[in-house]
Design an enzyme around this catalytic site. Structure first.
Site, mmCIF file in Angstrom:
data_model
loop_
_atom_site.group_PDB
_atom_site.id
_atom_site.type_symbol
_atom_site.label_atom_id
_atom_site.label_comp_id
_atom_site.label_asym_id
_atom_site.label_seq_id
_atom_site.Cartn_x
_atom_site.Cartn_y
_atom_site.Cartn_z
ATOM 1 N N SER A 139 3.628 -19.055 -6.124
ATOM 2 C CA SER A 139 4.534 -19.460 -6.926
ATOM 3 C C SER A 139 5.882 -19.180 -6.746
ATOM 4 O O SER A 139 6.185 -18.070 -6.070
ATOM 5 C CB SER A 139 4.015 -18.922 -8.781
ATOM 6 O OG SER A 139 5.254 -19.112 -9.462
ATOM 7 N N TYR A 152 1.477 -11.630 -13.681
ATOM 8 C CA TYR A 152 1.489 -12.974 -12.917
ATOM 9 C C TYR A 152 2.430 -12.874 -11.715
ATOM 10 O O TYR A 152 2.075 -13.182 -10.671
ATOM 11 C CB TYR A 152 1.900 -14.026 -14.043
ATOM 12 C CG TYR A 152 1.934 -15.484 -13.270
ATOM 13 C CD1 TYR A 152 0.644 -16.015 -13.137
ATOM 14 C CD2 TYR A 152 2.893 -15.896 -12.906
ATOM 15 C CE1 TYR A 152 0.744 -17.487 -12.539
ATOM 16 C CE2 TYR A 152 2.980 -17.130 -12.230
ATOM 17 C CZ TYR A 152 1.817 -17.964 -12.184
ATOM 18 O OH TYR A 152 1.534 -19.034 -11.442
#
Length: 252
Positions: A139, A152
Protein backbone atom coordinates in the site's frame (compact mmCIF):
# COMPACT_ATOMS: atom_id res chain seq x y z
CA UNK A 1 5.18 -10.89 -15.20
CA UNK A 2 3.63 -11.64 -18.58
CA UNK A 3 0.14 -10.21 -19.06
CA UNK A 4 -1.29 -13.32 -20.75
CA UNK A 5 -1.04 -17.11 -20.80
CA UNK A 6 -0.95 -17.60 -17.02
CA UNK A 7 -2.95 -19.61 -14.53
CA UNK A 8 -3.54 -17.22 -11.63
CA UNK A 9 -4.91 -17.73 -8.12
CA UNK A 10 -6.17 -14.62 -6.30
CA UNK A 11 -7.39 -15.28 -2.75
CA UNK A 12 -9.38 -12.36 -1.37
CA UNK A 13 -10.87 -11.59 -4.78
CA UNK A 14 -14.62 -11.80 -4.20
CA UNK A 15 -14.96 -7.99 -4.33
CA UNK A 16 -13.03 -4.75 -4.71
CA UNK A 17 -9.58 -4.63 -6.28
CA UNK A 18 -9.21 -8.40 -6.24
CA UNK A 19 -12.32 -9.15 -8.26
CA UNK A 20 -11.78 -6.26 -10.68
CA UNK A 21 -8.20 -7.41 -11.29
CA UNK A 22 -9.33 -11.03 -11.71
CA UNK A 23 -11.85 -10.08 -14.39
CA UNK A 24 -9.36 -7.96 -16.32
CA UNK A 25 -6.69 -10.67 -16.17
CA UNK A 26 -9.17 -13.26 -17.41
CA UNK A 27 -10.03 -10.97 -20.33
CA UNK A 28 -6.32 -10.79 -21.15
CA UNK A 29 -6.18 -14.53 -21.81
CA UNK A 30 -5.37 -15.96 -18.39
CA UNK A 31 -7.04 -18.75 -16.46
CA UNK A 32 -8.11 -17.15 -13.18
CA UNK A 33 -9.18 -18.72 -9.89
CA UNK A 34 -10.59 -16.46 -7.19
CA UNK A 35 -10.81 -17.41 -3.54
CA UNK A 36 -12.79 -16.10 -0.60
CA UNK A 37 -14.62 -16.95 2.62
CA UNK A 38 -18.15 -15.95 1.64
CA UNK A 39 -19.71 -18.79 -0.32
CA UNK A 40 -22.61 -16.63 -1.49
CA UNK A 41 -20.17 -14.29 -3.25
CA UNK A 42 -18.31 -17.22 -4.80
CA UNK A 43 -21.62 -18.56 -6.12
CA UNK A 44 -22.51 -15.13 -7.51
CA UNK A 45 -19.16 -14.92 -9.30
CA UNK A 46 -19.64 -18.39 -10.80
CA UNK A 47 -23.08 -17.35 -12.06
CA UNK A 48 -22.10 -13.95 -13.45
CA UNK A 49 -18.63 -14.91 -14.72
CA UNK A 50 -18.67 -18.61 -15.68
CA UNK A 51 -15.12 -18.43 -17.07
CA UNK A 52 -13.77 -17.54 -13.61
CA UNK A 53 -13.01 -20.48 -11.31
CA UNK A 54 -13.64 -20.25 -7.57
CA UNK A 55 -12.45 -21.90 -4.37
CA UNK A 56 -13.43 -21.38 -0.74
CA UNK A 57 -10.55 -20.16 1.43
CA UNK A 58 -10.16 -18.34 4.76
CA UNK A 59 -6.70 -16.80 4.75
CA UNK A 60 -6.79 -16.40 8.55
CA UNK A 61 -7.00 -20.20 8.93
CA UNK A 62 -3.84 -22.25 8.16
CA UNK A 63 -5.90 -25.41 7.61
CA UNK A 64 -8.15 -23.65 5.10
CA UNK A 65 -5.11 -22.32 3.23
CA UNK A 66 -3.57 -25.79 3.00
CA UNK A 67 -6.83 -27.36 1.81
CA UNK A 68 -7.42 -24.66 -0.79
CA UNK A 69 -3.83 -24.90 -2.03
CA UNK A 70 -4.14 -28.67 -2.48
CA UNK A 71 -7.42 -28.23 -4.36
CA UNK A 72 -6.17 -25.44 -6.63
CA UNK A 73 -2.95 -27.25 -7.52
CA UNK A 74 -4.79 -30.54 -8.20
CA UNK A 75 -7.38 -28.87 -10.44
CA UNK A 76 -4.99 -26.38 -12.05
CA UNK A 77 -1.52 -27.97 -12.26
CA UNK A 78 -0.39 -25.19 -14.62
CA UNK A 79 -0.82 -22.61 -11.84
CA UNK A 80 2.08 -20.19 -12.08
CA UNK A 81 0.89 -16.93 -10.47
CA UNK A 82 -0.20 -16.29 -6.88
CA UNK A 83 -1.63 -12.87 -5.94
CA UNK A 84 -1.84 -12.45 -2.15
CA UNK A 85 -4.74 -10.00 -2.26
CA UNK A 86 -6.69 -10.61 0.98
CA UNK A 87 -6.49 -7.82 3.55
CA UNK A 88 -8.40 -5.75 6.09
CA UNK A 89 -8.10 -2.11 7.19
CA UNK A 90 -9.48 -0.99 10.54
CA UNK A 91 -9.37 2.24 12.55
CA UNK A 92 -7.50 1.94 15.88
CA UNK A 93 -6.94 4.20 18.87
CA UNK A 94 -3.75 3.16 20.63
CA UNK A 95 -4.30 5.79 23.34
CA UNK A 96 -7.07 3.50 24.64
CA UNK A 97 -5.43 0.08 25.15
CA UNK A 98 -8.70 -1.80 25.55
CA UNK A 99 -9.85 -0.47 22.19
CA UNK A 100 -7.12 -1.56 19.80
CA UNK A 101 -5.49 -4.89 20.69
CA UNK A 102 -8.04 -7.28 19.16
CA UNK A 103 -8.19 -5.21 15.98
CA UNK A 104 -4.41 -5.04 15.73
CA UNK A 105 -4.04 -8.79 16.17
CA UNK A 106 -6.70 -9.52 13.54
CA UNK A 107 -4.99 -7.15 11.11
CA UNK A 108 -1.63 -8.86 11.57
CA UNK A 109 -3.23 -12.29 11.10
CA UNK A 110 -4.95 -11.31 7.87
CA UNK A 111 -2.49 -8.89 6.29
CA UNK A 112 0.83 -10.44 7.25
CA UNK A 113 0.42 -14.04 8.40
CA UNK A 114 -2.09 -14.66 5.60
CA UNK A 115 0.32 -13.83 2.75
CA UNK A 116 3.19 -15.64 4.51
CA UNK A 117 1.09 -18.79 4.87
CA UNK A 118 -0.18 -18.54 1.30
CA UNK A 119 3.33 -18.29 -0.09
CA UNK A 120 4.37 -21.19 2.11
CA UNK A 121 1.53 -23.33 0.77
CA UNK A 122 2.27 -22.63 -2.91
CA UNK A 123 6.00 -22.05 -3.15
CA UNK A 124 7.02 -25.67 -3.72
CA UNK A 125 4.63 -25.92 -6.65
CA UNK A 126 5.56 -22.53 -8.09
CA UNK A 127 9.22 -23.52 -8.12
CA UNK A 128 8.36 -26.35 -10.54
CA UNK A 129 6.96 -23.95 -13.13
CA UNK A 130 9.22 -22.61 -15.91
CA UNK A 131 8.02 -19.05 -15.20
CA UNK A 132 6.21 -18.16 -11.97
CA UNK A 133 5.18 -14.97 -10.19
CA UNK A 134 4.24 -14.15 -6.62
CA UNK A 135 2.45 -10.80 -6.52
CA UNK A 136 2.27 -9.30 -3.05
CA UNK A 137 -0.02 -6.38 -2.23
CA UNK A 138 1.31 -3.59 -0.03
CA UNK A 139 0.00 0.00 0.00
CA UNK A 140 1.07 3.61 -0.30
CA UNK A 141 0.58 3.60 3.49
CA UNK A 142 3.59 1.29 3.78
CA UNK A 143 5.66 4.39 3.02
CA UNK A 144 3.62 7.27 4.47
CA UNK A 145 1.47 6.58 7.56
CA UNK A 146 -2.20 7.29 8.07
CA UNK A 147 -2.70 8.25 11.71
CA UNK A 148 -5.86 6.21 12.33
CA UNK A 149 -4.65 2.85 10.94
CA UNK A 150 -1.28 2.13 12.59
CA UNK A 151 -1.37 -1.67 12.37
CA UNK A 152 -2.53 -1.62 8.75
CA UNK A 153 0.36 0.72 7.91
CA UNK A 154 2.80 -1.56 9.76
CA UNK A 155 1.61 -4.76 8.07
CA UNK A 156 1.89 -3.18 4.63
CA UNK A 157 5.40 -1.93 5.42
CA UNK A 158 6.23 -5.49 6.44
CA UNK A 159 4.83 -6.82 3.15
CA UNK A 160 7.05 -4.37 1.27
CA UNK A 161 10.17 -5.55 3.08
CA UNK A 162 9.11 -9.19 2.76
CA UNK A 163 8.80 -8.66 -0.99
CA UNK A 164 12.23 -7.03 -1.18
CA UNK A 165 13.79 -9.88 0.82
CA UNK A 166 12.12 -12.69 -1.13
CA UNK A 167 13.24 -11.08 -4.37
CA UNK A 168 16.82 -11.44 -3.16
CA UNK A 169 16.29 -15.07 -2.16
CA UNK A 170 14.65 -16.05 -5.46
CA UNK A 171 17.09 -14.13 -7.65
CA UNK A 172 18.29 -16.42 -10.41
CA UNK A 173 15.33 -18.82 -10.09
CA UNK A 174 12.15 -19.17 -12.14
CA UNK A 175 10.11 -17.37 -9.45
CA UNK A 176 9.77 -13.58 -9.60
CA UNK A 177 8.40 -11.35 -6.84
CA UNK A 178 6.23 -8.41 -7.91
CA UNK A 179 4.77 -5.93 -5.42
CA UNK A 180 1.50 -4.16 -6.19
CA UNK A 181 1.39 -0.80 -4.35
CA UNK A 182 -2.17 0.61 -4.41
CA UNK A 183 -3.20 4.10 -3.31
CA UNK A 184 -6.60 4.59 -1.72
CA UNK A 185 -9.07 3.08 -4.19
CA UNK A 186 -12.86 3.41 -4.22
CA UNK A 187 -13.78 0.08 -2.63
CA UNK A 188 -15.41 -1.00 0.64
CA UNK A 189 -12.06 -1.56 2.39
CA UNK A 190 -12.97 1.26 4.82
CA UNK A 191 -16.39 2.80 5.59
CA UNK A 192 -17.04 5.64 3.17
CA UNK A 193 -14.08 4.82 0.94
CA UNK A 194 -16.23 3.82 -2.04
CA UNK A 195 -17.55 7.39 -2.28
CA UNK A 196 -14.36 9.21 -1.28
CA UNK A 197 -13.12 11.91 -3.66
CA UNK A 198 -9.65 11.30 -2.23
CA UNK A 199 -9.69 7.67 -3.42
CA UNK A 200 -8.93 6.59 -7.00
CA UNK A 201 -11.84 5.17 -9.05
CA UNK A 202 -11.56 1.37 -9.11
CA UNK A 203 -11.86 1.02 -12.88
CA UNK A 204 -9.16 3.65 -13.44
CA UNK A 205 -6.84 1.89 -11.00
CA UNK A 206 -7.21 -1.55 -12.55
CA UNK A 207 -6.86 -0.16 -16.08
CA UNK A 208 -3.56 1.48 -15.15
CA UNK A 209 -2.33 -1.66 -13.34
CA UNK A 210 -3.03 -3.84 -16.38
CA UNK A 211 -1.29 -1.33 -18.65
CA UNK A 212 1.77 -1.28 -16.37
CA UNK A 213 1.99 -5.09 -16.28
CA UNK A 214 1.61 -5.18 -20.06
CA UNK A 215 4.20 -2.50 -20.83
CA UNK A 216 6.64 -3.22 -17.98
CA UNK A 217 6.76 -7.04 -17.66
CA UNK A 218 10.05 -6.87 -15.73
CA UNK A 219 8.81 -4.36 -13.13
CA UNK A 220 9.38 -5.30 -9.51
CA UNK A 221 6.80 -2.78 -8.21
CA UNK A 222 3.51 -1.87 -9.85
CA UNK A 223 2.95 1.80 -8.96
CA UNK A 224 0.13 3.77 -10.53
CA UNK A 225 0.83 7.48 -10.76
CA UNK A 226 -1.62 8.24 -7.93
CA UNK A 227 0.43 6.32 -5.34
CA UNK A 228 3.78 7.97 -6.10
CA UNK A 229 2.88 10.96 -3.88
CA UNK A 230 3.05 8.57 -0.90
CA UNK A 231 5.55 6.01 -2.20
CA UNK A 232 8.39 8.44 -2.89
CA UNK A 233 7.84 11.11 -0.22
CA UNK A 234 10.99 10.23 1.71
CA UNK A 235 13.26 10.07 -1.35
CA UNK A 236 11.86 13.39 -2.63
CA UNK A 237 12.60 15.02 0.72
CA UNK A 238 9.03 16.15 1.44
CA UNK A 239 8.03 13.32 3.79
CA UNK A 240 6.84 15.56 6.65
CA UNK A 241 4.71 17.63 4.29
CA UNK A 242 3.18 14.51 2.70
CA UNK A 243 2.37 13.02 6.12
CA UNK A 244 0.68 16.26 7.13
CA UNK A 245 -1.27 16.49 3.87
CA UNK A 246 -2.41 12.86 3.99
CA UNK A 247 -3.69 13.10 7.54
CA UNK A 248 -5.37 16.44 6.89
CA UNK A 249 -7.23 14.99 3.90
CA UNK A 250 -8.20 11.73 5.59
CA UNK A 251 -11.95 11.75 6.37
CA UNK A 252 -11.43 9.63 9.50
Amino acid sequence: MNITGNTIFIPGATSGIGLALALRLQQKGNTVIVGGRRTELLEQIRTEHPDIHTVAIDTTDPGSIDAAAASVIAEHPDLNVLVTMAGIMRVEDWTSPAGFLATAEATVTTNLLGPIRLIGAFIEHLQTRPHATIMTVSSGLAFTPLRVTPTYNATKAAIHMLSESLRLQFDGTTVEIVELVPPAVRTDLMPGQRDSEFAMPLDDFVTEVIELIDTQPDATEIQVDRVKFLRHAESRGDYAEVVATLNRLDPH
